[in-house]
Design an enzyme around this catalytic site. Structure first.
Site, PDB file in Angstrom:
ATOM      1  N   CYS A 111      -0.647  -4.397   8.237  1.00 26.75           N
ATOM      2  CA  CYS A 111      -0.074  -3.195   8.878  1.00 26.75           C
ATOM      3  C   CYS A 111      -0.890  -2.728  10.077  1.00 26.75           C
ATOM      4  O   CYS A 111      -0.477  -1.811  10.781  1.00 26.75           O
ATOM      5  CB  CYS A 111       0.043  -2.077   7.856  1.00 26.75           C
ATOM      6  SG  CYS A 111       1.052  -2.527   6.460  1.00 26.75           S
ATOM      7  N   HIS A 270      -0.245   4.884  10.704  1.00 27.46           N
ATOM      8  CA  HIS A 270       0.601   3.924  10.003  1.00 27.46           C
ATOM      9  C   HIS A 270       1.354   4.668   8.908  1.00 27.46           C
ATOM     10  O   HIS A 270       0.773   5.460   8.175  1.00 27.46           O
ATOM     11  CB  HIS A 270      -0.268   2.809   9.410  1.00 27.46           C
ATOM     12  CG  HIS A 270       0.478   1.917   8.479  1.00 27.46           C
ATOM     13  ND1 HIS A 270       1.730   1.433   8.777  1.00 27.46           N
ATOM     14  CD2 HIS A 270       0.173   1.434   7.241  1.00 27.46           C
ATOM     15  CE1 HIS A 270       2.154   0.693   7.773  1.00 27.46           C
ATOM     16  NE2 HIS A 270       1.230   0.679   6.828  1.00 27.46           N
ATOM     17  N   ASN A 300       7.743   2.008   4.895  1.00 25.69           N
ATOM     18  CA  ASN A 300       6.614   1.305   5.513  1.00 25.69           C
ATOM     19  C   ASN A 300       7.134   0.052   6.218  1.00 25.69           C
ATOM     20  O   ASN A 300       7.582  -0.890   5.570  1.00 25.69           O
ATOM     21  CB  ASN A 300       5.604   0.941   4.418  1.00 25.69           C
ATOM     22  CG  ASN A 300       4.413   0.160   4.938  1.00 25.69           C
ATOM     23  OD1 ASN A 300       4.387  -0.283   6.082  1.00 25.69           O
ATOM     24  ND2 ASN A 300       3.413  -0.018   4.089  1.00 25.69           N
TER      25      ASN A 300
HETATM   26  N1  ACO Z   1       9.731   4.786  -9.776  1.00 27.53           N
HETATM   27  C1  ACO Z   1       9.293   5.387 -10.903  1.00 27.53           C
HETATM   28  N2  ACO Z   1       8.082   5.164 -11.420  1.00 27.53           N
HETATM   29  C2  ACO Z   1       7.271   4.294 -10.799  1.00 27.53           C
HETATM   30  C3  ACO Z   1       7.663   3.629  -9.616  1.00 27.53           C
HETATM   31  C4  ACO Z   1       8.951   3.903  -9.111  1.00 27.53           C
HETATM   32  N3  ACO Z   1       9.422   3.330  -7.999  1.00 27.53           N
HETATM   33  N4  ACO Z   1       6.649   2.846  -9.218  1.00 27.53           N
HETATM   34  C5  ACO Z   1       5.653   2.993 -10.096  1.00 27.53           C
HETATM   35  N5  ACO Z   1       6.044   3.867 -11.048  1.00 27.53           N
HETATM   36  C6  ACO Z   1       5.276   4.335 -12.217  1.00 27.53           C
HETATM   37  C7  ACO Z   1       4.199   3.359 -12.646  1.00 27.53           C
HETATM   38  O1  ACO Z   1       4.736   2.346 -13.468  1.00 27.53           O
HETATM   39  C8  ACO Z   1       3.253   4.279 -13.381  1.00 27.53           C
HETATM   40  O2  ACO Z   1       3.773   4.483 -14.674  1.00 27.53           O
HETATM   41  P1  ACO Z   1       2.762   4.603 -15.952  1.00 27.53           P
HETATM   42  O3  ACO Z   1       1.920   5.813 -15.656  1.00 27.53           O
HETATM   43  O4  ACO Z   1       3.705   4.745 -17.094  1.00 27.53           O
HETATM   44  O5  ACO Z   1       1.979   3.330 -15.941  1.00 27.53           O
HETATM   45  C9  ACO Z   1       3.359   5.579 -12.616  1.00 27.53           C
HETATM   46  O6  ACO Z   1       4.571   5.518 -11.875  1.00 27.53           O
HETATM   47  C10 ACO Z   1       2.206   5.830 -11.680  1.00 27.53           C
HETATM   48  O7  ACO Z   1       1.982   4.640 -10.927  1.00 27.53           O
HETATM   49  P2  ACO Z   1       0.869   4.561  -9.822  1.00 27.53           P
HETATM   50  O8  ACO Z   1       0.881   3.188  -9.210  1.00 27.53           O
HETATM   51  O9  ACO Z   1      -0.410   5.047 -10.381  1.00 27.53           O
HETATM   52  O10 ACO Z   1       1.453   5.637  -8.769  1.00 27.53           O
HETATM   53  P3  ACO Z   1       0.794   6.220  -7.491  1.00 27.53           P
HETATM   54  O11 ACO Z   1       0.866   7.669  -7.518  1.00 27.53           O
HETATM   55  O12 ACO Z   1      -0.526   5.560  -7.184  1.00 27.53           O
HETATM   56  O13 ACO Z   1       1.818   5.754  -6.351  1.00 27.53           O
HETATM   57  C11 ACO Z   1       2.057   4.075  -4.629  1.00 27.53           C
HETATM   58  C12 ACO Z   1       2.077   4.365  -6.133  1.00 27.53           C
HETATM   59  C13 ACO Z   1       3.200   4.858  -4.004  1.00 27.53           C
HETATM   60  C14 ACO Z   1       2.289   2.587  -4.420  1.00 27.53           C
HETATM   61  C15 ACO Z   1       0.718   4.515  -4.011  1.00 27.53           C
HETATM   62  O14 ACO Z   1      -0.341   4.007  -4.796  1.00 27.53           O
HETATM   63  C16 ACO Z   1       0.546   4.047  -2.594  1.00 27.53           C
HETATM   64  O15 ACO Z   1       1.246   4.483  -1.693  1.00 27.53           O
HETATM   65  N6  ACO Z   1      -0.454   3.203  -2.341  1.00 27.53           N
HETATM   66  C17 ACO Z   1      -0.738   2.746  -0.979  1.00 27.53           C
HETATM   67  C18 ACO Z   1       0.231   1.719  -0.515  1.00 27.53           C
HETATM   68  C19 ACO Z   1      -0.078   1.355   0.921  1.00 27.53           C
HETATM   69  O16 ACO Z   1      -0.621   2.119   1.664  1.00 27.53           O
HETATM   70  N7  ACO Z   1       0.275   0.177   1.368  1.00 27.53           N
HETATM   71  C20 ACO Z   1      -0.022  -0.103   2.767  1.00 27.53           C
HETATM   72  C21 ACO Z   1      -0.347  -1.426   3.017  1.00 27.53           C
HETATM   73  S1  ACO Z   1       1.022  -2.486   2.801  1.00 27.53           S
HETATM   74  C22 ACO Z   1       0.758  -3.787   3.882  1.00 27.53           C
HETATM   75  O17 ACO Z   1      -0.223  -3.902   4.520  1.00 27.53           O
HETATM   76  C23 ACO Z   1       1.890  -4.846   3.949  1.00 27.53           C
END
Ligand code: ACO
Length: 359
Positions: A111, A270, A300
């Protein structure tokens, strides 16, 4: 000698996929996605769209806005983590289609790709290797996500954006670029599909002559097992890395120019997660209004996300002559980058085909 962004353009797919549609396919809700990421919908490339068509649309718009044609361009740098194919570079095909000249190359820095490409083009222009360049960020990420994986597939979208760069005096245009990578984080965001290892693993499964060849020379083939082609991400770790990196990069950029982050008029980050931006803004003590966000409508789009947001900010008159603009990126690699620009009026260059500014 430095370089400045003269105009911008974008190419976005026609199809919109809203969170509500995903509710019907996955164990997820619009509310979860919106609250955790800021995303409400994303664009998805249809069968008749790809990186090439989206990039050409973006480049042609940037050219029109600058009142230029393909022949005025002497360098094309394309950033993408999801190129349409491995060989040749998309930049070469774009160059041919536009009737541009000079070198053309693709690069992949996750990214942060657009910022890496901006640095490459700035370097070429500063060395006198080209007079004008097109820098493109383009992605079709929806083609490499696993639509069964709710934790990743809801995050990504498709699109392309292009910046037309021209040489300018030092102290104007792009004031500074900083880039970095931490290869020990390569497992945090990962996608093996389409690479040479994946192709070698497919060869074993091929029927007919190709398959027989793999049988005769077994070391040409590889086991398919264990190669997961789609995007895999350790979201929480990436989240922490993103917040820390955005803050550190903005401080580094400003310190190098003897400026304070408070002097930055607009930060175009980003667009990975609006909570990442909120956390970084709070940590830096900057008002959230100073960060341009359009993640709600595009998700994203990796290499395309910063130029798509910058193009929109310019088109919607969120930038004024002389504004100090910071572009901040982070992504797979792990990589990161930042650029500090002095905005010149006309960077949003009214497109005669769209009725000028403020659209
Ligand atoms: N809908 C409902 N529930 C979900 C979903 C969804 N789409 N996705 C995950 N959950 C659940 C998980 O299973 C988990 O359930 P559990 O507690 O029963 O295990 C719960 O939600 C919490 O999951 P987390 O992964 O801890 O959620 P978090 O608040 O961290 O959010 C996210 C996840 C949105 C992916 C976040 O971590 C994030 O944005 N990370 C950064 C991503 C990023 O910046 N990527 C950029 C680079 S990409 C590139 O370079 C190509």
């Amino acid at each position: 000698m430095s370089a400045a962004i003269v105009s911008l353009g974008r190419g976005i797919p026609r199809h919109i996929l809203h969170n509500r549609q995903l509710e019907e396919l996955l164990d997820t809700t619009h509310l979860w996605i919106k609250e955790r990421t800021g995303i409400a919908e994303r664009r998805v490339a249809g069968p008749d769209e790809d990186n090439l068509s989206l990039s050409l649309e973006a480049c042609r718009q940037a050219l029109r806005r600058a009142g230029m044609k393909g022949g005025d361009i002497g360098l094309i740098v394309v950033a993408s983590a999801t190129p349409d194919r491995l060989v040749p570079a998309m930049a070469c095909t774009i160059q041919g289609e536009l009737g541009a000249r000079g070198p053309a190359l693709d690069l992949n820095a996750g990214c942060s790709g657009f910022l890496y490409a901006l640095a490459v083009a700035k370097g070429f222009l500063a060395e006198g290797l080209a007079e004008r360049a097109l820098v493109v960020g383009t992605e079709t990420l929806t083609r490499i996500v696993d639509w069964r994986d709710r934790a990743t597939c809801v995050l990504f979208g498709d699109g392309a954006a292009a910046a037309l760069l021209a040489g300018c005096p030092e102290g104007e245009g792009i004031l500074r670029v900083v880039l970095g990578a931490e290869g020990r984080g390569d497992g945090l965001i990962h996608a093996a599909g389409g690479g040479a290892r994946m192709m070698a693993s497919l060869r074993g499964g091929l029927a007919g002559e190709a398959g027989a060849f793999a049988e005769a020379i077994p070391f040409l083939g590889m086991e398919c097992d264990g190669i997961y082609p789609f995007v895999r991400m350790q979201g929480r770790k990436v989240f922490r890395f993103a917040v820390e990196t955005m803050c550190a990069t903005l401080r580094e950029l400003c310190a190098a120019e003897s400026l304070s982050p408070r002097e930055v008029d607009l930060v175009v980050p980003h667009q990975a997660n609006s909570r990442i931006v909120e956390a970084a803004a709070e940590r830096m003590g900057l008002p959230l209004q100073r960060f341009y966000l359009n993640i709600e409508r595009y998700g994203n789009t990796s290499s395309a996300s910063i130029p798509l947001a910058l193009e929109e900010a310019a088109r919607r008159n969120a930038l004024r002559e002389g504004d100090l603009v910071a572009l901040l990126g982070f992504g797979a690699g792990l990589t990161w980058g930042g650029a500090l620009l002095r905005w010149a009026d006309g960077c949003d260059g009214g497109d005669p085909e769209e009725g000028g500014r403020g659209r």
